[in-house]
Every structure is written in structure tokens, then in C-alpha cells.
Write an enzyme that holds these catalytic residues in place. Sequence first.
Site, PDB file in Angstrom:
ATOM      1  N   ILE A   1       0.837  -1.206   0.000  1.00 41.44           N
ATOM      2  CA  ILE A   1       0.000   0.000   0.000  1.00 41.44           C
ATOM      3  C   ILE A   1       0.876   1.262   0.000  1.00 41.44           C
ATOM      4  O   ILE A   1       0.631   2.211  -0.752  1.00 41.44           O
ATOM      5  CB  ILE A   1      -0.954  -0.015   1.220  1.00 41.44           C
TER       6      ILE A   1
ATOM      7  N   ALA B   1       3.615   1.361   8.791  1.00 43.02           N
ATOM      8  CA  ALA B   1       4.531   0.291   9.198  1.00 43.02           C
ATOM      9  C   ALA B   1       3.896  -0.527  10.311  1.00 43.02           C
ATOM     10  O   ALA B   1       3.399   0.025  11.296  1.00 43.02           O
ATOM     11  CB  ALA B   1       5.853   0.888   9.675  1.00 43.02           C
TER      12      ALA B   1
ATOM     13  N   TYR C   1      -3.357  -8.801  16.638  1.00 41.31           N
ATOM     14  CA  TYR C   1      -3.325  -7.810  15.549  1.00 41.31           C
ATOM     15  C   TYR C   1      -4.497  -6.844  15.667  1.00 41.31           C
ATOM     16  O   TYR C   1      -4.329  -5.620  15.614  1.00 41.31           O
ATOM     17  CB  TYR C   1      -3.368  -8.549  14.201  1.00 41.31           C
TER      18      TYR C   1
ATOM     19  N   ARG D   1     -11.219 -21.739   7.381  1.00 44.39           N
ATOM     20  CA  ARG D   1     -10.230 -21.374   8.400  1.00 44.39           C
ATOM     21  C   ARG D   1     -10.941 -21.141   9.722  1.00 44.39           C
ATOM     22  O   ARG D   1     -12.020 -20.530   9.730  1.00 44.39           O
ATOM     23  CB  ARG D   1      -9.561 -20.064   8.016  1.00 44.39           C
TER      24      ARG D   1
HETATM   25  P1  NAD Z   1       3.090  -4.623   3.613  1.00 45.80           P
HETATM   26  O1  NAD Z   1       3.662  -5.756   4.408  1.00 45.80           O
HETATM   27  O2  NAD Z   1       3.283  -4.674   2.140  1.00 45.80           O
HETATM   28  O3  NAD Z   1       3.618  -3.227   4.171  1.00 45.80           O
HETATM   29  C1  NAD Z   1       4.072  -3.014   5.492  1.00 45.80           C
HETATM   30  C2  NAD Z   1       5.408  -2.286   5.415  1.00 45.80           C
HETATM   31  O4  NAD Z   1       5.835  -1.951   6.747  1.00 45.80           O
HETATM   32  C3  NAD Z   1       6.509  -3.136   4.784  1.00 45.80           C
HETATM   33  O5  NAD Z   1       7.183  -2.394   3.792  1.00 45.80           O
HETATM   34  C4  NAD Z   1       7.422  -3.470   5.962  1.00 45.80           C
HETATM   35  O6  NAD Z   1       8.766  -3.683   5.565  1.00 45.80           O
HETATM   36  C5  NAD Z   1       7.241  -2.263   6.863  1.00 45.80           C
HETATM   37  N1  NAD Z   1       7.528  -2.550   8.274  1.00 45.80           N
HETATM   38  C6  NAD Z   1       7.084  -3.605   9.013  1.00 45.80           C
HETATM   39  N2  NAD Z   1       7.559  -3.518  10.266  1.00 45.80           N
HETATM   40  C7  NAD Z   1       8.321  -2.384  10.329  1.00 45.80           C
HETATM   41  C8  NAD Z   1       9.079  -1.770  11.350  1.00 45.80           C
HETATM   42  N3  NAD Z   1       9.156  -2.295  12.578  1.00 45.80           N
HETATM   43  N4  NAD Z   1       9.744  -0.618  11.066  1.00 45.80           N
HETATM   44  C9  NAD Z   1       9.682  -0.081   9.816  1.00 45.80           C
HETATM   45  N5  NAD Z   1       8.971  -0.635   8.809  1.00 45.80           N
HETATM   46  C10 NAD Z   1       8.308  -1.769   9.064  1.00 45.80           C
HETATM   47  O7  NAD Z   1       1.530  -4.570   3.975  1.00 45.80           O
HETATM   48  P2  NAD Z   1       0.365  -3.620   3.424  1.00 45.80           P
HETATM   49  O8  NAD Z   1      -0.735  -4.528   3.012  1.00 45.80           O
HETATM   50  O9  NAD Z   1       0.891  -2.621   2.476  1.00 45.80           O
HETATM   51  O10 NAD Z   1      -0.099  -2.917   4.777  1.00 45.80           O
HETATM   52  C11 NAD Z   1       0.104  -1.532   5.074  1.00 45.80           C
HETATM   53  C12 NAD Z   1      -0.719  -1.182   6.312  1.00 45.80           C
HETATM   54  O11 NAD Z   1      -2.111  -1.353   6.044  1.00 45.80           O
HETATM   55  C13 NAD Z   1      -0.402  -2.013   7.546  1.00 45.80           C
HETATM   56  O12 NAD Z   1      -0.467  -1.186   8.682  1.00 45.80           O
HETATM   57  C14 NAD Z   1      -1.550  -3.023   7.566  1.00 45.80           C
HETATM   58  O13 NAD Z   1      -1.787  -3.510   8.870  1.00 45.80           O
HETATM   59  C15 NAD Z   1      -2.686  -2.174   7.052  1.00 45.80           C
HETATM   60  N6  NAD Z   1      -3.797  -2.959   6.488  1.00 45.80           N
HETATM   61  C16 NAD Z   1      -3.673  -3.591   5.273  1.00 45.80           C
HETATM   62  C17 NAD Z   1      -4.766  -4.293   4.743  1.00 45.80           C
HETATM   63  C18 NAD Z   1      -4.700  -4.973   3.387  1.00 45.80           C
HETATM   64  O14 NAD Z   1      -5.754  -5.406   2.893  1.00 45.80           O
HETATM   65  N7  NAD Z   1      -3.540  -5.063   2.751  1.00 45.80           N
HETATM   66  C19 NAD Z   1      -5.971  -4.365   5.456  1.00 45.80           C
HETATM   67  C20 NAD Z   1      -6.054  -3.735   6.695  1.00 45.80           C
HETATM   68  C21 NAD Z   1      -4.970  -2.989   7.187  1.00 45.80           C
HETATM   69  C1  UD1 Z   2      -8.451  -9.802   6.433  1.00 43.71           C
HETATM   70  C2  UD1 Z   2      -7.046  -9.401   6.791  1.00 43.71           C
HETATM   71  C3  UD1 Z   2      -6.709  -9.868   8.158  1.00 43.71           C
HETATM   72  C4  UD1 Z   2      -7.789  -9.444   9.151  1.00 43.71           C
HETATM   73  C5  UD1 Z   2      -9.165  -9.887   8.663  1.00 43.71           C
HETATM   74  C6  UD1 Z   2     -10.289  -9.403   9.574  1.00 43.71           C
HETATM   75  C7  UD1 Z   2      -5.825  -9.314   4.707  1.00 43.71           C
HETATM   76  C8  UD1 Z   2      -4.813  -9.967   3.834  1.00 43.71           C
HETATM   77  N1  UD1 Z   2      -6.128  -9.974   5.838  1.00 43.71           N
HETATM   78  O1  UD1 Z   2      -8.535 -11.197   6.415  1.00 43.71           O
HETATM   79  O2  UD1 Z   2      -5.485  -9.258   8.515  1.00 43.71           O
HETATM   80  O3  UD1 Z   2      -7.583 -10.059  10.386  1.00 43.71           O
HETATM   81  O4  UD1 Z   2      -9.364  -9.311   7.383  1.00 43.71           O
HETATM   82  O5  UD1 Z   2     -11.188  -8.573   8.977  1.00 43.71           O
HETATM   83  O6  UD1 Z   2      -6.310  -8.247   4.406  1.00 43.71           O
HETATM   84  N2  UD1 Z   2      -9.104 -17.729   1.351  1.00 43.71           N
HETATM   85  C9  UD1 Z   2      -9.269 -18.839   0.536  1.00 43.71           C
HETATM   86  N3  UD1 Z   2      -8.152 -19.372  -0.070  1.00 43.71           N
HETATM   87  C10 UD1 Z   2      -6.909 -18.838   0.093  1.00 43.71           C
HETATM   88  C11 UD1 Z   2      -6.752 -17.696   0.928  1.00 43.71           C
HETATM   89  C12 UD1 Z   2      -7.885 -17.174   1.540  1.00 43.71           C
HETATM   90  O7  UD1 Z   2     -10.378 -19.361   0.366  1.00 43.71           O
HETATM   91  O8  UD1 Z   2      -5.935 -19.365  -0.482  1.00 43.71           O
HETATM   92  C13 UD1 Z   2     -10.311 -17.151   1.970  1.00 43.71           C
HETATM   93  C14 UD1 Z   2     -10.174 -16.919   3.451  1.00 43.71           C
HETATM   94  O9  UD1 Z   2     -10.472 -18.091   4.188  1.00 43.71           O
HETATM   95  C15 UD1 Z   2     -11.204 -15.808   3.659  1.00 43.71           C
HETATM   96  C16 UD1 Z   2     -11.132 -15.017   2.351  1.00 43.71           C
HETATM   97  O10 UD1 Z   2     -10.501 -15.870   1.405  1.00 43.71           O
HETATM   98  O11 UD1 Z   2     -12.485 -16.367   3.796  1.00 43.71           O
HETATM   99  C17 UD1 Z   2     -10.337 -13.740   2.470  1.00 43.71           C
HETATM  100  O12 UD1 Z   2      -9.073 -14.054   3.045  1.00 43.71           O
HETATM  101  P1  UD1 Z   2      -7.918 -12.956   3.296  1.00 43.71           P
HETATM  102  O13 UD1 Z   2      -7.541 -12.336   2.020  1.00 43.71           O
HETATM  103  O14 UD1 Z   2      -6.860 -13.609   4.103  1.00 43.71           O
HETATM  104  O15 UD1 Z   2      -8.647 -11.807   4.105  1.00 43.71           O
HETATM  105  P2  UD1 Z   2      -9.520 -11.855   5.452  1.00 43.71           P
HETATM  106  O16 UD1 Z   2      -9.780 -13.210   5.918  1.00 43.71           O
HETATM  107  O17 UD1 Z   2     -10.689 -10.996   5.169  1.00 43.71           O
END
Ligand code: NAD
Ligand code: UD1
Length: 311
Positions: free
Chosen positions: A12, A76, A145, A272
Site C-alpha cells: 500500500i 509500518a 493484531y 479457516r
Molecule cells: P506490507 O507488508 O506490504 O507493508 C508493510 C510495510 O511496513 C513493509 O514495507 C514493511 O517492511 C514495513 N515494516 C514492518 N515492520 C516495520 C518496522 N518495525 N519498522 C519499519 N517498517 C516496518 O503490507 P500492506 O498490506 O501494504 O499494509 C500496510 C498497512 O495497512 C499495515 O499497517 C496493515 O496492517 C494495514 N492494512 C492492510 C490491509 C490490506 O488489505 N492489505 C488491510 C487492513 C490494514
Molecule cells: C483480512 C485481513 C486480516 C484481518 C481480517 C479481519 C488481509 C490480507 N487480511 O482477512 O489481517 O484479520 O481481514 O477482517 O487483508 N481464502 C481462501 N483461499 C486462500 C486464501 C484465503 O479461500 O488461499 C479465503 C479466506 O479463508 C477468507 C477469504 O478468502 O475467507 C479472504 O481471506 P484474506 O484475504 O486472508 O482476508 P480476510 O480473511 O478478510
Amino acid sequence: MKILITGGAGFIGSHLAEYFNEQNYEVFILDNLKTGYHSNVGFIDNAHLIDNDVTNSQFVTELIKKEQFDYVIHLAAVVSVVETIKNPILSQSVNIEATLNMLESNRQYNKNLKKFIFASSAAVYGNTEGLPKKVNTFIDPESPYAIEKYAAEQYTKLYNKLFNMPTTSLRFFNIYGPRQDPSSPYSGVLSIMNEKFQNDDTFTFFGDGEQTRDFVYVKDLVQAVSIVLNNENANGKIYNLGSGEQISLLQIFNTFEKLYNKTINYKFSDSRSGDIKHSYAQIEELTSLGYKPKYSVEDGLAAYVNYTNHS
Ligand code: NAD
Ligand code: UD1
């Protein structure tokens, strides 16, 4: 304008860094490259890509004192739910303590701050009943988390109330798009499904595939963040960052079939434990600020597949 993006080398963060860089902000990234990659942000020079840890509180405080950032986007985090269950003490030091230190350093040493945005998560809702998920309803964290994200967003809000700091938290729903890393079984499901289509591998549905999520294309997230960044009315608030749409995994699979013009093998296995069956966000608070998701799931997946096939 100087902007600090912690976690900016991640999935992100790299999209936000790209956007603000194009808008001619001076973008600084603080990232320990644990789950992020230098190659995600090749457009940032070494002087602005700070390879350090957000838990290194003295270093962070000095950086904030020195640079006087106009904006801070704090992403982060220990992002893996499983890792926070295995090591809650370490993960709380990153996800809570480092956030508090970031807030406190800005409060004490950065009078220039115009906005601090914290990345919270839909995980805070846990398995609560009721759809869509609303910010002001019951929350039920089911993992370290989720507790950590909740604590940190509440601190972020409190710093507005107590000290009038310009802070906003966004509860991200399921974000997807280019550069999302599919390498772990707990990676975002769309990055896993996309990789299976690319490699003609078998995709496993955990459960019946009827579970739904609110999937947000990462460019829509960028739009939302830029709106919040420039809106003082968002100070002291928490918003859901979703698309407001509920889509099942089976629907997504069908869309991938159309986009790749082929199918792949799939199987079903047990759900899961603790998996959420249905989730989507109420987003009216955010749309009232001017946010309008532009990518339907079809458009977002098309852009994602297009990127994957040309990179
Ligand atoms: P990501 O793992 O790609 O990005 C996280 C970044 O933080 C990485 O570049 C990592 O190297 C850095 N990082 C981790 N620990 C660190 C530390 N101690 N010091 C400095 N840098 C550190 O994940 P993302 O999906 O891009 O997530 C970004 C943010 O969005 C996170 O806070 C995550 O919890 C939140 N988030 C993401 C999703 C999603 O759907 N991807 C959903 C809900 C919340
Ligand atoms: C997301 C967050 C997680 C958070 C949760 C609560 C991400 C990546 N994860 O999980 O941090 O705790 O929301 O809202 O954003 N699935 C399959 N096959 C696969 C992988 C996943 O069927 O190979 C299913 C999972 O069981 C789930 C769905 O796909 O039902 C989505 O999974 P995932 O992308 O991990 O996201 P969340 O479970 O929503």
C-alpha cells in the site's frame, strides 16, 4: 510539502509514495524492509528511503525533529495476524508503542504537522453480527493484531481530543492490487488467486467460496487517503475505507476466468478457524467527504491482471 510514509516500501505504501511523488511532495519513506522491497519504490532516492525500524524511538524522534514533516502516513506494522499470535509482545511494540511514539514525537517536536493518518483494519470488527460494518458499533477483536490496531487508532483519536493534533484513522477493508505479495498462505486472497491463474496452479477455497468481502482496489485507497489528508473536518475521526460492495470469492474466481480467458483447477477445503463469513463496510462518512470508489471489482481486477502481465 514534506510527507513521511512509514512502511512506504510495502504494497500500500508504495502506491501512496508514487502518488504523492507525482504530486511533487517531498516523499520520505521509513521502512525496515521486513515485508517491503526497495524495488517497489525505485523512484525514491536513497536519501529519502530510510532503512530503519519504527520501534527505534530515539531515531524516529530525531527524524521528526529534524524534518518537520507536513504530513505523516503511518503504515509500518506487523501485518501478519499469525505472527501477532505467535509473538504478541514484539508485535505490540511495533503496532502500538511505535505508533504512540510517532504521535508523541509529533506532538512535542513538530508544530508544522498538518495531518497524521493511521492505517487501522477491518479486523477490529472480528465476528460481530450485522452488516454493513459501522464505525460506531460494537467491535470484537479476535487476534493480537486486531487489538493492537484498535489501541493504536484510539490513541490516534485521543491525540486529537487531548492535544488538538490533526489525526485521522482509516479502517482498511480488503485492499488488493499490484505489488501485493502472494508469498504467504495468509497473503490477501486475491494476490494468491491471481498467482494461481498466472501459473496454472490449483486454487483452494477455504469453505464453500460463498464468503464475501469488501475488496478495494489500491488506487481507490489512494484517492481516499488524499481526500482525508486535505480535509480538516476529518480530524479526530475514524473512517471505514471500503468500497461498500460485497463480493463472494466464487464471483471473483469467475471474473478472473473471464479476464484470463481460461480456467484453472480448484478445490474446497475446511474453512479457516475464526474465518469471517461476510464483511462489507458502511462508507457514507467517507463518501460525504467526496470519496467515490472508481474501480468496480471487474475494473480493479482487469487493471491488476493487466499490470501482472506487463511487469
Ligand atoms: P506490507 O507488508 O506490504 O507493508 C508493510 C510495510 O511496513 C513493509 O514495507 C514493511 O517492511 C514495513 N515494516 C514492518 N515492520 C516495520 C518496522 N518495525 N519498522 C519499519 N517498517 C516496518 O503490507 P500492506 O498490506 O501494504 O499494509 C500496510 C498497512 O495497512 C499495515 O499497517 C496493515 O496492517 C494495514 N492494512 C492492510 C490491509 C490490506 O488489505 N492489505 C488491510 C487492513 C490494514
Ligand atoms: C483480512 C485481513 C486480516 C484481518 C481480517 C479481519 C488481509 C490480507 N487480511 O482477512 O489481517 O484479520 O481481514 O477482517 O487483508 N481464502 C481462501 N483461499 C486462500 C486464501 C484465503 O479461500 O488461499 C479465503 C479466506 O479463508 C477468507 C477469504 O478468502 O475467507 C479472504 O481471506 P484474506 O484475504 O486472508 O482476508 P480476510 O480473511 O478478510
